[in-house]
Structures are given as structure tokens and as C-alpha cells.
Write a protein that holds these residues in place. Structure first.
Motif, short mmCIF file in Angstrom:
data_model
loop_
_atom_site.label_atom_id
_atom_site.label_comp_id
_atom_site.label_asym_id
_atom_site.label_seq_id
_atom_site.Cartn_x
_atom_site.Cartn_y
_atom_site.Cartn_z
N VAL A 110 0.84 -1.20 0.00
CA VAL A 110 0.00 0.00 0.00
C VAL A 110 0.88 1.25 0.00
O VAL A 110 0.63 2.21 -0.73
N GLN A 111 1.93 1.21 0.80
CA GLN A 111 2.85 2.35 0.89
C GLN A 111 3.47 2.65 -0.47
O GLN A 111 3.51 3.80 -0.92
N TRP A 112 3.94 1.60 -1.14
CA TRP A 112 4.59 1.78 -2.43
C TRP A 112 3.61 2.38 -3.45
O TRP A 112 3.96 3.29 -4.21
N LEU A 113 2.37 1.88 -3.46
CA LEU A 113 1.38 2.39 -4.41
C LEU A 113 1.06 3.85 -4.10
O LEU A 113 0.91 4.67 -5.01
N THR A 114 0.96 4.19 -2.82
CA THR A 114 0.67 5.58 -2.44
C THR A 114 1.75 6.51 -2.98
O THR A 114 1.46 7.58 -3.51
N GLN A 115 3.02 6.06 -2.83
CA GLN A 115 4.10 6.95 -3.25
C GLN A 115 4.24 7.01 -4.76
O GLN A 115 4.44 8.07 -5.33
N LYS A 116 4.12 5.85 -5.39
CA LYS A 116 4.38 5.82 -6.85
C LYS A 116 3.34 6.61 -7.62
O LYS A 116 3.66 7.31 -8.57
N PHE A 117 2.06 6.47 -7.25
CA PHE A 117 1.02 7.13 -8.03
C PHE A 117 0.52 8.40 -7.39
O PHE A 117 -0.39 9.05 -7.90
N ARG A 118 1.08 8.75 -6.26
CA ARG A 118 0.70 9.98 -5.55
C ARG A 118 -0.81 10.02 -5.33
O ARG A 118 -1.50 10.96 -5.74
N VAL A 119 -1.32 8.98 -4.68
CA VAL A 119 -2.75 8.94 -4.39
C VAL A 119 -2.95 8.76 -2.89
O VAL A 119 -1.99 8.57 -2.15
N SER A 120 -4.19 8.81 -2.48
CA SER A 120 -4.48 8.64 -1.06
C SER A 120 -4.33 7.17 -0.68
O SER A 120 -4.33 6.29 -1.53
N GLU A 121 -4.24 6.92 0.63
CA GLU A 121 -4.07 5.53 1.09
C GLU A 121 -5.27 4.69 0.76
O GLU A 121 -5.15 3.50 0.44
N ASP A 122 -6.45 5.30 0.82
CA ASP A 122 -7.67 4.56 0.50
C ASP A 122 -7.60 4.02 -0.92
O ASP A 122 -7.93 2.86 -1.19
N ALA A 161 -4.92 3.62 -2.76
CA ALA A 161 -3.83 2.65 -2.91
C ALA A 161 -4.28 1.29 -2.39
O ALA A 161 -4.00 0.25 -2.99
N LEU A 162 -5.00 1.30 -1.27
CA LEU A 162 -5.49 0.05 -0.71
C LEU A 162 -6.46 -0.61 -1.69
O LEU A 162 -6.42 -1.83 -1.93
N HIS A 163 -7.33 0.20 -2.30
CA HIS A 163 -8.30 -0.32 -3.25
C HIS A 163 -7.60 -0.92 -4.46
O HIS A 163 -7.94 -2.02 -4.92
N LEU A 164 -6.58 -0.22 -4.96
CA LEU A 164 -5.84 -0.71 -6.13
C LEU A 164 -5.11 -2.00 -5.80
O LEU A 164 -5.13 -2.97 -6.57
N GLY A 165 -4.47 -2.04 -4.63
CA GLY A 165 -3.77 -3.25 -4.20
C GLY A 165 -4.72 -4.41 -4.05
O GLY A 165 -4.42 -5.55 -4.43
N ALA A 166 -5.91 -4.12 -3.49
CA ALA A 166 -6.90 -5.18 -3.32
C ALA A 166 -7.33 -5.75 -4.66
O ALA A 166 -7.56 -6.96 -4.80
N LEU A 167 -7.41 -4.89 -5.68
CA LEU A 167 -7.77 -5.38 -7.01
C LEU A 167 -6.68 -6.28 -7.58
O LEU A 167 -6.97 -7.29 -8.22
N LEU A 168 -5.41 -5.93 -7.32
CA LEU A 168 -4.31 -6.77 -7.79
C LEU A 168 -4.40 -8.15 -7.15
O LEU A 168 -4.18 -9.17 -7.81
N PRO A 173 -3.60 -4.17 4.97
CA PRO A 173 -2.51 -3.20 5.00
C PRO A 173 -1.65 -3.30 6.26
O PRO A 173 -1.38 -2.31 6.92
N ASP A 174 -1.23 -4.50 6.61
CA ASP A 174 -0.39 -4.63 7.82
C ASP A 174 0.78 -5.56 7.49
O ASP A 174 1.29 -5.54 6.39
#
Lengths: 372, 461
Positions: free
Chosen positions: B53-65, B67-74, B93-94
Motif C-alpha cells: 500500500v505504501q509503495w502504491l501511495t508513493q508511486k502514483f501519488r494517491v491517497s491511502e484509500d 492505494a489500498l483499493h488498487l492493491g486489493a484489485l491486484l 494493509p499490515d
């Protein structure tokens, strides 16, 4: 004696393409050259064309104030469909909606009170298109049965709604979109057989057909213009085409998307339209400038947009995506204003209410949500 | 295979997800990898859910919510699988460990998964558990899954020996591998089958809907006949002749339109007394009803934006008709309305309507004769021999432009309009309810489909 005019044609080799043609003089930096007519025309186009796109939308929009904090929540959840919701449409009374689903059920709701008012079961599955008549007295729907059927809405308990069904449109492949024109008596349909068609509801007669798409047509929208004569359609051939309803001719075509166009919607002034596509972008095309003027995309959005609609003033673009979210875009600045979560499966349809107070989204998670 | 090829092209999101997953595994820029200890084995190249989640937040400059949603889709598409609890494809996200799925099992490569493969997989599990399928494979409705297993047995009964033999072979080959590898392969397979054969109640992420771009495409494209090229030439000629405006002109028009309509947009600027969806109070709709006696100020202002706005509003149109009557040119609006009726009416009524319009508005000495220029009149009268729904288009456009350029500006400057503006109401904002949890009862409204006043339940457009 000498008041006759003669036309002199000089033949020779063109200075640009070196072919043997009839030449005409062209002046380039005060030097006279001889071009054939084709090269002269092309030269003129090449000189004129760069003058037109003289500025980009985001540059012009720098003067506009940014939008403030945006909060929209689900105000109503309509549960009742037993399967994926595929399409919905608002009634002109601003509160009723009709929705259709994969199992063939078409339901009319009063979404303000969340009551179901009518329900019809179509004899086919995947009802991908539904529309409310402008008078509010009938609905049209169709899908894998290749037909568009019109059902008059009745509150008579003794009458079965399916009994009064009128089969209006006949296509050779699935029906992907349908819409009434300004009255209850004409219907415009788009189909997987690559054509759109205009039908007379009463007799079922084909009034006009529109050929030109190279693949399935997935969506259409009627222009809100004064003369009310055009509509835009988008298809699997990545093209969005604008048609003249009277002659059946394609007036303009735009091909900049990289994948199927799932949804098209006119800007409220009628001078532009937006499209949502499987390539995860939404684009704005201007009709008078005849080009694409904006792309709404983000690296983090990788799923296709299934459905788009504008707010009443045209400042906001709501887009429903296949990653279960709804993104709200600032049309002028090109930035995303907000992302709305809530659905548990892909958002298949999205429409703003006729008075712009809310918008409704339907999803494959069997529910519809009204957001405001 | 054509169908498979088309299906592949239909899912550009899979390509993008794969590229994302590959960049996540980059040794320098990717997600931090670690070795995960599970009981007695150590699994290398594991990542924590929180790190993803952290990596997605930083790479795409989006909110944690997001990023969590995108990671969940992956995870749901099977590109990441959980090591500890492989039964549910969810992203936590832990510190929960995940691993990247091997490309062999990616959703885009091995597709569609055949019944035979699934049968072999179930047989393996069954043998491993000595005859009893795992709970989740039986699912929330154990009967359904046992049925599925039995159905498979019945369907492929001719090949059931092959299934059992294959299952045994694969299990034997597995025994020769290290414990860590065995665990990883089991998890990978389990995740793959969770994506391709989701348990009841879990939506199938690979479902696409009805097939698109079927035979129609190939048939249309190969048919490049003479007509097709004639159409292309005509289209190109018209395109050359079309007048294109400068972009600056068009874009300025958007700015002007949006700023003019901004205050009228309920989502942007709110609405008075309140947005019915937010407060459950439908006064806003009552006040702005199509046939309200006293229109609101915003509504009257809108009539000044464009002629189209004035005509589309029934109240506005009625006031405009009154104004025209004072100016003795009301027949123009009536003529326009009759033409609209013709254009959007039923096909069967066309001849009768054309005749009625002619008698009332166009015939020499008609009761409500409209003043059209002679050339348009000649053309219209000539076209009336063969009436169709667009025969009055030229005349209608002429009258529309006449009203728009002449009567409409006068209307806006008239005392009548100014009076309407001053008389117009501005609804009072509803006070916020002190006890917000006391919900107001939501009133039903009569459906427009009810047979109330007037024939046809309101056939106006």
C-alpha cells in the motif's frame, strides 16, 4: 473584339511532386513556383491547419478558480435486482428511474422513496439498454434478443405489463443502447451489428439507418441543440461518430481512443462531447474545432471507464469505472476532483438526474446508488 | 484462436496490471522484499501488505484509500497471493505476508482454465485430505461444492482415470521438492483456482459480459466495395469544406458557459431550499415544478441565457407566448410548435399534420399566416406535394431564427420580463434539523404514468 476571356493551362512538371500535371502559380516567400492543383491544396491546408489549435484547454483554464472540497455521499441504495445492473435512465420528473439487469428484469423505481413501482421480466438475458419516455408513460428496453421493446406503464392491477409490449426495433445483433428522441413516438437504437437506427414506435417502421461503424456500436447520445438534428455514437472500432438524423450521413468522426468506446455524452451546450473507453481514459472532443481537446486520465486508473455524464453546468464529469469506483473530473482544468468508493463490483451505468441535483450509478453488485 | 485473441484485446487493464506488478518487483525501485518465516520453513521474496500500500501511495501519488483499493484489485485478480491464509484474496494493509504470482498463473496467460485441470486440482486436494475436500472448497454451501465435484466426475467420467492418475503423478513429483517450494506451489495453485473458480458468493473478476466485435467486424471490413469508397470520398470532400473554428474561440466558450451556469448547478452550488436527496425534503421539486405558478429567480434568469432555455421551460414558453400576442406575432410560435409536433410525431400522422399546418399557417389567406420569405415559401410549397416529416424544416428554421433574433431580445428587454424577475421568488434555505436522526417522512409523488388530468397523461415535450 478582344473582350473574350481565355483560360490558359500550362502543363509541365510540378515543382513539388514532379508529376506531369496542369500547373498553377504559387508564391512562396516572393518566389514563384508552379504546383499542380493537388499540391497547391495540400500546401494551403498545411499552412492553415497549425493556426487552428492555437491554445490548449488547461492553458485557458488557468484563469478559472479551482473547485473547493468535494463531498458526495450515497443518499439512496436501491436493492432489488437479483443480478448485475446493466443500464438505467431517469424520468423527466427527476425522481423516477428505470433500470435493467442481466437476468432480464426491468424495474421502475421511485428512487426518492426507494419504492419499486413496476417490474417486467424480459424474455432474454443481458438487458443492456433501457430508456424512459419523455412523457413518463412508457419505457423501452432491449438486449440479447436483438430487439427494442416499448412497454406502456400501467397501474391497472388486472393488466399484465408484458401483454401491451410493442416490439419496435429489429437488429441482427444485440442491442447496446436506446433512447427516445423529443417525444414518445420515436426511438433511436444502437446495436452490436455496427449500425444505429431511428424507428417509429407506433408502427415499428425503420425511419433511418446509420451505417459507418466498423464494429459494434456501444453507446449513443442525442444532441441538446436547438435544431435537434444530430447524435453521437461510439463503438468497438475506437471511433466516435456524429450523425445527421435527417440524411443518415456521418458528419464528423473522431478516432483517438486506444480501445472500445463504452459511453458518449454531450456537453450541456451541445458544442462538445465526452467519451469513456476501455483504455482507462475519458476524452473531450470539440465539434466546432473538430478535434480532441482534453484527456482525463491518471496513472493509477487502469480499468476502463464504462459510463460518463456531465453535471448541469458542464464543469464536472462523472465517470464510472470497471474498478468499482467513480471518479469526478474537473472538465476545464483536467484534474480529478474526487474518487467515490461504495460499489462492490464494476460500475456499469451512470446518469445525472434531469435537474442536476444528484446522479445515479448502477453496478454489477446488483445495486443502484443515488449520490448527492 | 480468434476468440481468445479478441478477448485478450478486450482487457487492456490486465496488461497494465502486469506492468505494475513487474515494476513492483524491481530490485531497486520496487516493494521491499523480505523472507517470511512460516512455521519451520522460510519463504523468500515475500512482501508485507502494508508495504504494498505504501509503495502504491508513493508511486502514483494517491491517497491511502485509493492505494489500498488498487492493491486489493491486484490481489483479487490473482497477481499477489497471501501466504498465511490463501483462502481469501484480500489485501490487509499490515504485516500480512504476500508473494507475487508466477507469470505462468497470470490471468492473461493461462486462460480459459479447463474443467480437466480443475478436476485434477480437486482430485489432488481430495487425495491429500484423504477423501474430504477442504471447507472452503465446499464453500458456504457445502452441498453445492460437493455437487460440483460430483458433476465434474460425471462430466469427465470417461477421463476420470486420467484425472486420478495425473493427480497422483503431480503429488508424487511434489514430494521430491523442498518443503518451502511445496508450500509456495500449493499457495500459487490455490490462488489461481480461487480466481478462476470463485467460491459461491464471490464475484468472478474475469467475467466480461457479452462478447463484442464478433463476425460483424470482419464482415464489414472485408466488404470494401465501390459504395464504401464513394462514401469515403464524399465524407472527405465534406470534411474539407467544413468550417473549423480556432480552438481559443471554442475553449473560451466552455469557460463562459460554465461560469454562467455554475450558480445554477445544484451539485456545485447547492440549491434552495435544500437538495431533496440530502435533506429528504422535496420542497425544491415542488417549487420548481414544470407548471409552477411563481417561478424562482434562478429559473427566470435562465430564460435570459438562450432562446432554447426559454422555449424548453413550459412556464417560460407560456410567458413568451403572452408577449408575442401583445406584439401580434403569436402565430410564429404556434407554427414552430406545430412543426416540432410533426418532426417528432408518429409516422402515420405525418400527412394529416402537414395538411393541418398548411391550412392554418401557410395557405394564402390562412387564419394565422406566417411571414416567410418568398424563396423558402416556394420551396416549402413545392415540397408539400410529397409530405414527409422534414418537409417544413426550412420554414421552421426561418421562423425560429426570426423569433430568436428579433422577438426574443425584445422580450428580454420588455417590462414583462423585468417584472417577472422582480416578482420571482427566492426560496428560503431550510434550517438544519436539530435532531438529525429524526428522519423526515419521504413523500410519494404521483407517477406521470397515472391517467390523471388530460389525455395521454401529459404528452407535452
Amino acid at each position: 473584339m478582344c473582350d473574350q476571356t481565355f483560360l490558359v493551362n500550362v502543363f509541365g512538371s510540378c515543382d513539388k511532386c514532379f508529376k506531369q500535371r496542369a500547373l498553377r502559380p504559387v508564391f512562396k516567400k516572393s518566389q514563384q513556383l508552379s504546383y499542380c492543383s493537388t499540391c497547391a491544396e495540400i500546401g494551403k491546408l498545411e499552412r492553415e491547419r497549425p493556426k487552428l489549435p492555437d491554445v490548449e484547454l488547461h492553458q485557458v483554464a488557468e484563469r478559472v478558480e479551482a473547485l473547493g472540497q468535494f463531498v458526495m455521499k450515497t443518499r439512496r441504495t436501491l436493492k432489488g435486482h437479483g443480478n448485475k445492473v446493466l443500464c438505467m435512465d431517469w424520468c423527466k420528473d427527476k425522481r423516477r428511474i428505470v433500470s435493467s439487469s442481466q437476468d432480464g428484469k426491468v424495474i421502475v423505481w421511485d428512487s426518492f422513496t426507494t419504492n419499486k413501482e413496476h417490474a417486467v421480466t424480459m424474455p432474454c438475458t443481458w438487458v443492456m439498454a433501457c430508456a424512459y419516455a419523455p412523457s413518463g408513460c412508457a419505457i423501452a428496453c432491449g438486449g440479447l434478443d436483438n430487439k427494442c421493446s416499448v412497454y406502456p406503464l400501467t397501474f391497472d392491477k388486472n393488466e399484465n405489463m408484458a401483454a401491451k409490449k410493442k416490439s419496435v426495433a429489429m437488429h441482427t445483433n444485440y442491442l447496446s443502447a436506446c433512447s427516445f428522441t423529443n417525444s414518445d413516438m420515436q426511438i433511436l437504437t444502437a446495436s452490436g451489428d455496427g449500425t444505429c437506427a431511428l424507428w417509429d414506435v407506433e408502427s415499428g417502421q425503420l425511419l433511418q439507418s446509420f451505417h459507418g461503424h466498423g464494429a459494434d456500436v456501444l453507446c449513443l447520445d442525442l444532441a441538446p441543440s436547438e435544431t435537434g438534428n444530430t447524435f453521437v455514437s461510439g463503438g468497438c472500432d475506437k471511433k466516435a461518430m456524429v450523425w445527421d438524423m435527417r440524411s443518415g450521413q456521418c458528419v464528423q468522426a473522431f478516432e483517438t481512443h486506444e480501445s472500445d468506446i463504452n459511453s458518449v455524452r454531450y456537453y450541456p451546450s451541445g458544442d462538445a462531447f465526452a467519451s469513456g473507453s476501455d483504455d482507462a481514459t475519458c476524452r473531450l472532443y470539440d465539434l466546432r474545432a473538430d478535434r480532441e481537446v482534453a484527456i482525463y486520465s491518471k496513472e493509477s486508473i487502469i480499468f476502463g471507464a464504462s459510463s460518463v455524464d456531465f453535471s448541469l453546468s458542464g464543469r464536472l464529469l462523472f465517470a464510472g469505472y470497471n474498478d468499482y469506483t467513480i471518479n469526478v473530473w474537473d472538465v476545464l482544468k483536467g484534474a480529478r476532483v474526487s474518487i467515490l468508493f461504495g460499489h462492490e463490483n464494476r460500475v456499469s451505468t451512470l446518469r445525472v438526474s434531469p435537474d442536476g441535483t444528484a446522479f445515479c450509478s448502477g453496478s454489477w453488485d446488483h445495486t443502484l446508488r443515488v449520490w448527492a | 484462436m480468434a476468440a481468445g485473441g479478441r478477448a485478450r484485446a478486450q482487457r487492456p487493464n490486465l496488461d497494465k496490471m502486469e506492468r505494475m506488478v513487474v515494476s513492483m518487483q524491481d530490485p531497486d525501485e520496487g516493494v521491499k522484499m523480505r523472507s517470511q518465516r512460516l512455521l519451520i520453513t522460510v519463504i523468500p521474496h515475500a512482501v508485507a501488505g502494508g508495504d504494498v500500500v505504501q509503495w502504491l501511495t508513493q508511486k502514483f501519488r494517491v491517497s491511502e484509500d485509493e492505494a489500498l483499493h488498487l492493491g486489493a484489485l491486484l490481489v483479487r485478480h490473482g497477481y499477489l497471493y497471501p501466504l498465511r491464509d490463501p483462502r481469501s484474496l484480500a489485501l490487509r494493509p499490515d504485516e500480512t505476508p504476500y508473494r507475487f504470482q508466477t507469470p505462468y498463473f497470470w490471468a492473461s496467460t493461462v486462460w480459459p482454465a479447463s474443467e480437466l485441470d480443475y478436476a485434477i486440482y480437486l482430485a489432488k486436494r481430495s487425495i491429500q485430505r484423504r477423501g474430504a475436500l477442504l471447507d472452503h472448497e465446499k464453500g458456504c454451501a457445502p452441498r453445492i461444492w460437493q455437487e460440483h465435484y460430483d458433476q465434474l466426475q460425471w462430466k469427465i467420467s470417461h477421463a476420470w482415470d486420467l484425472v486420478v492418475t495425473q493427480a497422483r503423478e503431480q503429488l508424487r513429483a511434489m514430494k521430491q521438492r523442498r518443503r518451502g517450494d511445496r508450500l509456495v506451489i500449493t499457495c500459487q495453485e490455490q490462488a489461481y483456482w480461487l480466481v478462476n473458480r470463485p467460491p459461491p458468493g464471490v464475484p468472478n473478476v474475469l467475467e466480461q459480459g457479452p462478447e463484442r466485435g464478433s463476425c460483424a467486424a470482419s464482415r464489414l471490413q472485408t466488404c470494401k466495395s465501390l459504395d464504401f469508397y464513394k462514401w469515403e470520398i464524399e465524407y472527405a470532400r465534406k470534411a474539407l469544406g467544413r468550417n473549423r473554428l480556432k480552438s481559443s474561440v471554442c475553449l473560451e466558450a466552455y469557460l463562459k458557459f460554465s461560469s454562467q451556469r455554475g450558480p445554477h448547478d445544484p451539485i456545485l452550488s447547492g440549491c434552495l431550499p435544500s437538495n431533496p436527496w440530502v435533506t429528504d425534503d422535496d420542497t425544491y421539486w415542488a417549487v420548481n415544478a414544470p407548471t409552477a405558478a411563481t417561478p424562482t429567480r434562478l429559473r427566470v434568469e435562465r430564460w435570459g441565457f438562450s432562446f432554447q432555455e426559454l422555449l424548453e421551460d413550459p412556464v417560460g414558453r407560456a410567458h413568451f407566448m403572452d408577449f408575442l400576442e401583445k406584439e401580434f406575432s403569436a402565430e410564429n410560435l404556434s407554427f414552430w410548435e406545430a412543426c416540432e409536433q410533426l418532426r417528432y410525431g408518429g409516422q402515420a400522422q405525418v400527412p394529416a399534420l402537414v395538411d393541418a399546418v398548411y391550412q392554418q399557417f401557410l395557405a394564402p389567406g390562412a387564419a394565422r399566416w406566417v411571414n416567410i420569405d418568398s424563396r423558402t415559401m416556394e420551396r416549402t410549397l413545392a415540397g408539400l406535394c410529397r409530405p414527409h416529416r422534414y418537409v417544413l424544416d426550412d420554414a421552421q428554421l426561418h421562423i425560429y431564427m426570426l423569433m430568436k433574433k428579433d422577438s426574443y431580445p425584445r422580450f428580454l428587454k420588455s417590462d414583462m420580463y423585468k417584472g417577472l424577475l422582480t416578482e420571482a421568488t427566492v426560496p428560503v434555505e431550510t434550517k438544519r434539523r436539530v435532531f438529525p436522526f429524526m428522519r423526515k417522512p419521504r413523500h410519494c409523488s404521483p407517477s406521470p404514468a397515472l391517467p390523471t388530468a388530460g389525455p395521454g397523461g401529459g404528452g407535452e415535450d
